[in-house]
Design a protein around this motif. Structure first.
Motif, mmCIF file in Angstrom:
data_model
loop_
_atom_site.group_PDB
_atom_site.id
_atom_site.type_symbol
_atom_site.label_atom_id
_atom_site.label_comp_id
_atom_site.label_asym_id
_atom_site.label_seq_id
_atom_site.Cartn_x
_atom_site.Cartn_y
_atom_site.Cartn_z
ATOM 1 N N THR A 1 -9.534 -1.253 6.311
ATOM 2 C CA THR A 1 -8.743 -2.031 5.210
ATOM 3 C C THR A 1 -9.051 -0.763 4.134
ATOM 4 N N ARG A 2 -10.003 -0.935 3.869
ATOM 5 C CA ARG A 2 -10.227 0.267 2.470
ATOM 6 C C ARG A 2 -10.113 1.502 2.717
ATOM 7 N N ASP A 3 -10.596 1.987 3.606
ATOM 8 C CA ASP A 3 -10.696 3.180 3.928
ATOM 9 C C ASP A 3 -9.262 3.301 4.076
ATOM 10 N N TYR A 4 -8.336 2.954 4.502
ATOM 11 C CA TYR A 4 -7.410 3.359 4.597
ATOM 12 C C TYR A 4 -6.257 2.714 3.096
ATOM 13 N N GLU A 5 -6.873 2.329 1.566
ATOM 14 C CA GLU A 5 -6.217 1.651 0.163
ATOM 15 C C GLU A 5 -6.391 3.342 0.244
ATOM 16 N N ARG A 6 -8.054 3.981 -0.080
ATOM 17 C CA ARG A 6 -8.363 5.043 -0.724
ATOM 18 C C ARG A 6 -7.004 6.166 0.201
ATOM 19 N N LEU A 7 -6.992 5.896 1.249
ATOM 20 C CA LEU A 7 -6.126 7.292 2.262
ATOM 21 C C LEU A 7 -5.233 7.442 1.456
ATOM 22 N N LEU A 8 -4.481 5.727 1.442
ATOM 23 C CA LEU A 8 -2.977 5.756 0.550
ATOM 24 C C LEU A 8 -3.208 6.257 -1.067
ATOM 25 N N ARG A 9 -3.986 5.849 -1.622
ATOM 26 C CA ARG A 9 -4.075 6.140 -3.281
ATOM 27 C C ARG A 9 -4.551 7.400 -3.137
ATOM 28 N N GLU A 10 -5.447 8.001 -2.588
ATOM 29 C CA GLU A 10 -5.889 9.415 -2.581
ATOM 30 C C GLU A 10 -4.561 10.741 -2.549
ATOM 31 N N ARG A 11 -4.204 10.313 -1.087
ATOM 32 C CA ARG A 11 -3.312 11.412 -0.541
ATOM 33 C C ARG A 11 -2.025 11.130 -0.366
ATOM 34 N N LEU A 12 -1.954 10.082 0.611
ATOM 35 C CA LEU A 12 -0.312 9.588 1.437
ATOM 36 C C LEU A 12 0.504 9.919 0.240
ATOM 37 N N TYR A 13 0.529 8.317 -1.202
ATOM 38 C CA TYR A 13 0.959 7.934 -1.860
ATOM 39 C C TYR A 13 1.541 9.325 -3.099
ATOM 40 N N LYS A 14 0.666 10.498 -2.896
ATOM 41 C CA LYS A 14 0.692 11.719 -3.801
ATOM 42 C C LYS A 14 1.483 13.165 -2.795
ATOM 43 N N ILE A 15 1.969 12.817 -2.430
ATOM 44 C CA ILE A 15 2.558 13.105 -1.154
ATOM 45 C C ILE A 15 4.420 13.345 -1.638
ATOM 46 N N LYS A 16 4.919 14.236 -2.348
ATOM 47 C CA LYS A 16 6.114 14.204 -3.199
ATOM 48 C C LYS A 16 7.491 13.927 -2.344
ATOM 49 N N GLY A 17 8.294 13.491 -2.289
ATOM 50 C CA GLY A 17 9.658 13.599 -1.579
ATOM 51 C C GLY A 17 9.233 12.828 -0.069
ATOM 52 N N ILE A 18 8.094 11.181 -0.339
ATOM 53 C CA ILE A 18 7.965 10.602 0.656
ATOM 54 C C ILE A 18 9.063 9.266 -0.440
ATOM 55 N N ARG A 19 10.070 8.457 0.332
ATOM 56 C CA ARG A 19 11.178 7.122 -0.176
ATOM 57 C C ARG A 19 10.032 6.170 -0.423
ATOM 58 N N HIS A 20 9.670 5.671 1.867
ATOM 59 C CA HIS A 20 9.138 4.574 2.108
ATOM 60 C C HIS A 20 8.540 4.562 2.809
ATOM 61 N N SER A 21 7.317 3.847 2.695
ATOM 62 C CA SER A 21 6.435 3.928 4.378
ATOM 63 C C SER A 21 6.561 2.284 4.187
ATOM 64 N N LYS A 22 5.896 2.529 5.922
ATOM 65 C CA LYS A 22 5.470 0.965 6.066
ATOM 66 C C LYS A 22 4.630 1.412 7.296
ATOM 67 N N SER A 23 3.651 0.629 7.313
ATOM 68 C CA SER A 23 1.860 0.754 7.751
ATOM 69 C C SER A 23 2.330 -0.579 8.517
ATOM 70 N N SER A 24 1.712 -1.022 9.680
ATOM 71 C CA SER A 24 1.354 -1.709 10.292
ATOM 72 C C SER A 24 -0.515 -1.092 10.889
ATOM 73 N N PHE A 25 -1.260 -1.931 11.490
ATOM 74 C CA PHE A 25 -2.998 -1.829 11.827
ATOM 75 C C PHE A 25 -2.254 -2.066 13.155
ATOM 76 N N VAL A 26 -3.562 -1.318 13.930
ATOM 77 C CA VAL A 26 -3.663 -1.366 15.712
ATOM 78 C C VAL A 26 -4.539 -2.062 15.787
ATOM 79 N N LEU A 27 -3.913 -4.096 16.146
ATOM 80 C CA LEU A 27 -5.043 -4.716 16.467
ATOM 81 C C LEU A 27 -5.336 -4.768 17.980
#
Length: 149
Positions: free
Chosen positions: A113-139
Motif C-alpha cells: 500500500t505504501r508503494d501504491y501511495e507513492r505511485l499515486l503521488r508521484e505519477r498518477l495524480y500528476k497526469i493532467k486530465g484525470i477527473r476521477h479515479s477509484k482504486s481496488s486492491f486485489v485480495l
C-alpha cells in the motif's frame, strides 16, 4: 487455422520453450510441418511473441491494484497523451479503454500500500486530465488462464 494449428497454439501457451519434437508428438505431426505452421502463424500475427511468466511475489510486487479512471475530455489528443503517459509508468502493466461508468481500467503492480501511495503521488495524480479515479486492491486471484482454443 485448423485443428492442428489450434493444438500447436495450446502446447505453446502451456510451454513456449517446448521443442519442435515435443510439439509434434503432442499434436500428431512431425517437427518440420510443425515448424512451417508456427512460422506461418508468426508471420500472420497470430503468435505475437514468446514470453516467460514471472512470480510477482518473488519479485516483491505482491499487490495488484485495479484502478478505474475517468478523464475530463475524450478528445483524440487527450486520449493519445493519456496513453503515452501510461506507457511510461512501469507499474501500470495493463490499461484498457472501456465502456461504462469510467473510461479506463488499469492493472497496477506494486510492492504494498505504501508503494501504491507513492505511485499515486508521484505519477498518477500528476497526469493532467484525470477527473476521477477509484482504486481496488486485489485480495486474491481466483483465475488466471490462457486464451481458450
Amino acid at each position: 487455422m485448423d485443428a492442428f494449428d489450434r493444438k500447436i497454439l495450446k502446447v505453446l501457451q502451456a510451454d513456449a520453450r517446448a521443442s519442435l519434437q515435443q510439439i509434434g508428438q503432442a499434436v500428431g505431426l512431425s517437427a518440420s510441418p510443425c515448424w512451417e505452421r508456427i512460422r506461418k502463424m508468426e508471420l500472420a500475427g497470430v503468435i505475437e511473441g514468446y514470453t516467460v511468466r514471472l512470480n510477482a511475489q518473488a519479485l516483491d510486487l505482491g499487490d495488484t491494484v485495479l484502478v478505474q479512471v475517468t478523464l475530463d475530455s475524450h478528445s483524440d489528443n487527450t486520449l493519445e497523451k493519456f496513453g503515452e503517459t501510461l506507457a511510461a509508468i512501469p507499474e501500470v502493466i495493463e490499461a484498457y479503454l472501456v465502456s461504462g461508468e469510467y473510461d479506463y481500467l488499469l492493472r497496477v503492480a506494486v510492492r504494498d500500500t505504501r508503494d501504491y501511495e507513492r505511485l499515486l503521488r508521484e505519477r498518477l495524480y500528476k497526469i493532467k486530465g484525470i477527473r476521477h479515479s477509484k482504486s481496488s486492491f486485489v485480495l486474491r486471484t481466483l483465475k488466471k488462464a490462457d486464451l481458450p482454443l
